[in-house]
Enzyme design. Structure first.
Site, short mmCIF file in Angstrom:
data_model
loop_
_atom_site.label_atom_id
_atom_site.label_comp_id
_atom_site.label_asym_id
_atom_site.label_seq_id
_atom_site.Cartn_x
_atom_site.Cartn_y
_atom_site.Cartn_z
CB CYS A 191 -0.82 0.10 1.24
SG CYS A 191 -2.07 1.53 1.21
CB CYS A 198 -2.51 4.46 7.38
SG CYS A 198 -3.38 5.43 6.08
N GLY A 221 -3.99 -2.26 0.50
CA GLY A 221 -4.08 -1.03 -0.73
C GLY A 221 -5.25 -0.53 -0.43
CD GLU A 222 -7.25 4.83 -1.22
OE1 GLU A 222 -8.37 5.24 -1.90
OE2 GLU A 222 -7.18 4.57 -0.13
CB SER A 266 -12.41 1.76 2.30
OG SER A 266 -11.64 2.47 3.33
CG LEU A 313 -12.42 12.62 8.59
CD1 LEU A 313 -12.01 13.32 7.32
CD2 LEU A 313 -13.39 13.01 9.14
CG HIS A 314 -8.60 7.42 10.19
ND1 HIS A 314 -9.63 6.68 10.51
CD2 HIS A 314 -8.29 6.98 9.10
CE1 HIS A 314 -9.90 5.53 9.79
NE2 HIS A 314 -8.94 5.73 8.88
CG ASN A 370 -8.25 -3.34 15.80
OD1 ASN A 370 -8.96 -3.48 16.76
ND2 ASN A 370 -8.71 -2.95 14.78
CB CYS A 378 -9.80 -2.44 11.04
SG CYS A 378 -9.47 -0.72 10.20
#
Length: 343
Positions: free
Chosen positions: A112, A116, A159-160, A191, A215-216, A295, A338
């Site tokens: 990915c 993140c 992945g995105e 997503s 968003l986060h 997580n 997740c």
């Protein structure tokens, strides 16, 4: 070299076999064997002549992925699959059973590029996009393994998805087709961390699947730290894209918000999120916020918030008229929850 049959759309397959198959009904029989009956060998095509089966076997292959590892959660029966590709690369998919409604969380890329900081997949360097067939085969292999039909699909694995949009679009056509997978659009979720042009393209193509916006954070600088490769779009851009998607498709969107202890889980953050959603006209019955306590991931120094903090965050959103859900981790004991799908 044999061609991978799952990489062909129905129209493309018809063109590829026009010199050996003239009848449309025969094409439809083959498509039914591939997608509905989930055959993994041409020998299973029992209503097709042996000669034609042999000709198909010379030209095409039905499977290119191998399940090299399968781990089942002792907590909730979640299954984490490790797939190996034809070029000896590895990626993951997850089976999520829930009261007879079987969902799969599938990957769209090997590795990915978004990176993140809270995600195990983000630590894996991007190798390549998965093809149409490799994305669909995850579902077929899992269905054959569990011997049940999958009723929901989440593009939330490695992945995105929006960076592989051409193949994702071909996959969505197959999932929604009554002649292939026949999965309802409300049972498919795609997503994205906020690839605005791709989100608008998906809206214009109007597949009508649920969109999940990762968003986060409600603070630009903080979000940039959490999602370093965020395509350069601001929170406002992403929420505007969500609003556009909602109006264009008449579908549903989810705001995904992972809660990290003492980073983005304060009452101030909750009130700001509520204000942002109100400002962007996203206080809507078709908009839901999913709160996800972080997580734990090996090597990542972030904390899971206290349960009472999560509940307080939820209550603030509810008091502001927002539909909100606390998403419970599944498969955490096998690193299938997740953010845990990495090597």
């Amino acid at each position: 070299m044999k061609k991978y049959i799952l990489d062909f759309t129905a129209v493309q397959f018809k063109s590829a076999v026009k010199n050996i198959i003239k009848e449309d009904y025969r094409i439809n029989q083959i498509i039914e064997w591939v997608y509905v009956k989930k055959a993994s060998s041409f020998d299973e095509f029992t209503n097709i002549s042996k000669d034609l089966r042999e000709e198909l076997n010379k030209r095409f292959t039905l499977r290119v992925l191998k399940i090299v590892k399968k781990e089942r959660s002792i907590i909730d029966e979640t299954i984490r699959y490790t797939f190996q590709t034809f070029d000896k690369k590895y990626f993951f998919a997850v089976f999520l059973p829930a009261n007879g409604k079987n969902s799969v969380c599938i990957s769209s890329q090997i590795g990915c590029p978004v990176s993140c900081v809270f995600c195990s997949s983000g630590k894996v360097k991007l190798v390549r996009n998965l093809t149409r067939g490799e994305i669909l085969e995850q579902i077929l292999q899992i269905e054959n393994d569990i011997k049940e039909k999958v009723s929901g699909v989440l593009f939330m694995g490695m992945g995105e998805p929006t960076l592989n949009l051409n193949n994702i679009s071909l996959v969505l056509n197959s999932l929604l087709s009554n002649k292939e997978f026949g999965i309802g659009k409300r049972h498919i979720t795609l997503s994205s961390v906020g690839n605005v042009p791709a989100i608008k393209k998906l809206a214009d193509d109007n597949f009508g699947v649920r969109l999940a916006l990762s968003l986060h954070s409600v603070d630009e600088k903080q979000r940039k730290k959490l999602i370093p490769n965020n395509f350069g779009f601001h929170i406002e851009d992403i929420l505007n894209a969500g609003k556009y998607y909602l109006k264009r498709t008449k579908s549903r969107i989810t705001i995904e918000y992972i809660l990290f202890g003492n980073i983005n889980d304060s009452a101030t953050d909750a009130h700001k999120l509520a204000r942002l959603l109100r400002h962007h006209e996203l206080l809507n019955p078709n908009v839901q916020v999913n709160l996800m306590p972080f997580n734990p991931v090996d090597g990542i120094n972030l904390q899971t918030p206290q349960e009472e903090t999560v509940q307080k965050f939820k209550n603030i959103l509810k008091l502001n008229g927002i539909i909100v859900n606390i998403r419970q981790a599944k498969g955490a004991d096998i690193k299938a929850a997740c953010g845990q799908l990495g090597y």
